[in-house]
Design a protein around this motif. Structure first.
Motif, PDB file in Angstrom:
ATOM      1  N   LEU A 181      41.706 -92.630   2.029  1.00 13.30           N
ATOM      2  CA  LEU A 181      40.901 -91.734   2.873  1.00 13.30           C
ATOM      3  C   LEU A 181      41.796 -90.663   3.494  1.00 13.30           C
ATOM      4  O   LEU A 181      42.108 -90.702   4.686  1.00 13.30           O
ATOM      5  N   PRO A 182      42.213 -89.684   2.711  1.00 16.28           N
ATOM      6  CA  PRO A 182      43.124 -88.654   3.230  1.00 16.28           C
ATOM      7  C   PRO A 182      42.521 -87.821   4.362  1.00 16.28           C
ATOM      8  O   PRO A 182      43.272 -87.194   5.119  1.00 16.28           O
ATOM      9  N   ASP A 183      41.191 -87.809   4.474  1.00 20.38           N
ATOM     10  CA  ASP A 183      40.557 -87.022   5.530  1.00 20.38           C
ATOM     11  C   ASP A 183      40.359 -87.814   6.821  1.00 20.38           C
ATOM     12  O   ASP A 183      39.825 -87.272   7.800  1.00 20.38           O
ATOM     13  N   LEU A 184      40.766 -89.086   6.830  1.00 22.71           N
ATOM     14  CA  LEU A 184      40.703 -89.884   8.054  1.00 22.71           C
ATOM     15  C   LEU A 184      42.013 -89.681   8.821  1.00 22.71           C
ATOM     16  O   LEU A 184      43.078 -90.056   8.326  1.00 22.71           O
ATOM     17  N   PRO A 185      41.955 -89.085  10.018  1.00 24.28           N
ATOM     18  CA  PRO A 185      43.201 -88.788  10.757  1.00 24.28           C
ATOM     19  C   PRO A 185      43.989 -90.056  11.072  1.00 24.28           C
ATOM     20  O   PRO A 185      43.480 -90.976  11.712  1.00 24.28           O
ATOM     21  N   LEU A 216      36.190-101.382   0.678  1.00 25.99           N
ATOM     22  CA  LEU A 216      36.442-101.330   2.119  1.00 25.99           C
ATOM     23  C   LEU A 216      36.578 -99.889   2.594  1.00 25.99           C
ATOM     24  O   LEU A 216      36.007 -99.496   3.622  1.00 25.99           O
ATOM     25  N   ALA A 217      37.314 -99.091   1.857  1.00 22.96           N
ATOM     26  CA  ALA A 217      37.499 -97.685   2.230  1.00 22.96           C
ATOM     27  C   ALA A 217      36.167 -96.936   2.209  1.00 22.96           C
ATOM     28  O   ALA A 217      35.893 -96.114   3.097  1.00 22.96           O
ATOM     29  N   ASP A 218      35.331 -97.224   1.233  1.00 22.72           N
ATOM     30  CA  ASP A 218      34.016 -96.573   1.157  1.00 22.72           C
ATOM     31  C   ASP A 218      33.164 -96.944   2.367  1.00 22.72           C
ATOM     32  O   ASP A 218      32.472 -96.088   2.935  1.00 22.72           O
ATOM     33  N   VAL A 257      43.621 -98.696   2.956  1.00 26.38           N
ATOM     34  CA  VAL A 257      42.410 -97.911   3.232  1.00 26.38           C
ATOM     35  C   VAL A 257      42.787 -96.473   3.558  1.00 26.38           C
ATOM     36  O   VAL A 257      42.156 -95.524   3.072  1.00 26.38           O
ATOM     37  N   LEU A 258      43.823 -96.297   4.373  1.00 25.20           N
ATOM     38  CA  LEU A 258      44.252 -94.941   4.730  1.00 25.20           C
ATOM     39  C   LEU A 258      44.670 -94.151   3.496  1.00 25.20           C
ATOM     40  O   LEU A 258      44.399 -92.946   3.399  1.00 25.20           O
ATOM     41  N   ASP A 259      45.324 -94.805   2.559  1.00 25.44           N
ATOM     42  CA  ASP A 259      45.751 -94.120   1.338  1.00 25.44           C
ATOM     43  C   ASP A 259      44.558 -93.594   0.554  1.00 25.44           C
ATOM     44  O   ASP A 259      44.680 -92.609  -0.195  1.00 25.44           O
TER      45      ASP A 259
END
Length: 317
Positions: A210-214, A161-163, A206-208
């Protein structure tokens, strides 16, 4: 031999008013979906809702119908075929909570050749309105199954999902990323349904990754409200209009509670919510596609079924 039954929500047999009416009557008569007492609900359903909603929903289904049939059924069938290839020593089938193929006959067919059957609802987050009906239908057969309760917190699922989210996010300069889940009645939440918590945990998972997603761009919202009673908020449609008022006109939508394209993603989001967003002054409206027939997701389902059966065996040992 081991068996696996993948279960999705279902679809009308065709996009005709008659078939849509039959489907909606079965779906909206499930006490796990509509908790109102039947003596009050059924007259309302049969006298007002079905006569007015069936033809309208039929036009929506006609918009999304493909030559192969309902997208939800087509993608679920493809998932089952891919998982079968990954589990050649298993027997893999699929069924629908409402409509065809039905859960009962599918389980009985598997039970003819399978000693152990894993029942896997294709809903990452547990809620009474999706899972309870599936489990009730399975119990009614008298066939023993090993059930998967949810998979919202499975690392492999969250990785995929994060990808998907990150790939879509990089395609444009988005002002907001909305994780939109199918809503449920507020009364279910008050009665202890864990669904909102599992939705929030999915978003955070998902946020965990994707550290570059604000983080300040991300919000969890809910869609597909039905009927006059309050459902889990905030609603996607209202949030879209509010974002435009705040000058946020480029929005990415993620729909983690839907693993296959269906009426909610293809018609409600890509048509109705898109039109609302554009009419409010929005510019770029994009959706992250559901899992659909992504081979990575089919691999995850195969691994999850094996893992669940192993856990059940260890528990009985």
């Amino acid at each position: 031999m081991n068996g696996l039954l993948l279960v999705n929500l279902g679809s009308p047999a065709s996009p005709t008013t008659a078939d849509v009416r039959q489907y909606l009557q079965q779906f909206l008569s499930d006490r796990n979906v509509i908790e109102m007492p039947p003596a009050l609900w059924q007259p309302l359903l049969r006298g007002i809702i079905l006569p007015t909603r069936s033809w309208r929903s039929a036009t929506f289904y006609q918009h999304i119908w493909t030559q192969e049939g309902s997208p939800l059924v087509v993608y679920t069938q493809r998932m089952a075929q891919q998982v079968q290839q990954l589990l050649p020593d298993w027997q893999v089938a699929y069924a629908m909570t409402y409509g065809q193929p039905a859960i009962g006959p599918a389980l009985r067919q598997l039970a003819q050749t399978c000693d152990h059957i894993v029942l896997l609802p294709l809903f990452p987050q547990y809620t009474q309105s999706t899972h309870a009906g599936i489990f009730q239908q399975a119990r009614a057969t008298g066939i023993a199954v090993t059930a998967v309760q949810h998979f919202y917190d499975q690392p492999a699922y969250l990785d995929i999902l994060a990808d998907q989210v990150w790939h879509a996010y990089q395609q444009a300069d988005f002002d907001a990323v909305l994780f939109s889940y199918h809503s449920i009645p507020s009364a279910m939440v008050r009665h202890g349904d864990p669904y909102p918590t599992e939705c929030q945990t999915t978003t955070q998972g998902v946020l965990d990754r994707l550290p570059d997603l604000p983080v300040d761009k991300v919000q969890t919202v809910y869609q597909s409200k039905f009927g006059p009673l309050p459902w889990q908020k905030p609603y996607l449609k209202n949030t879209l209009m509010q974002l435009v008022e705040l000058g946020k006109r480029n929005v990415l939508i993620v729909t983690p509670s839907f693993v296959a394209d269906c009426l909610e993603t293809l018609e409600e989001d890509y048509v109705q919510n898109y039109q609302t967003f554009k009419a409010s002054g929005g510019d770029n409206f994009q959706l992250v596609p559901p899992m659909n027939d992504d081979p990575r997701f089919s691999r995850f389902l195969a691994d999850l079924a094996q893992q669940r059966l192993t856990e059940a065996g260890d528990a009985h040992a």
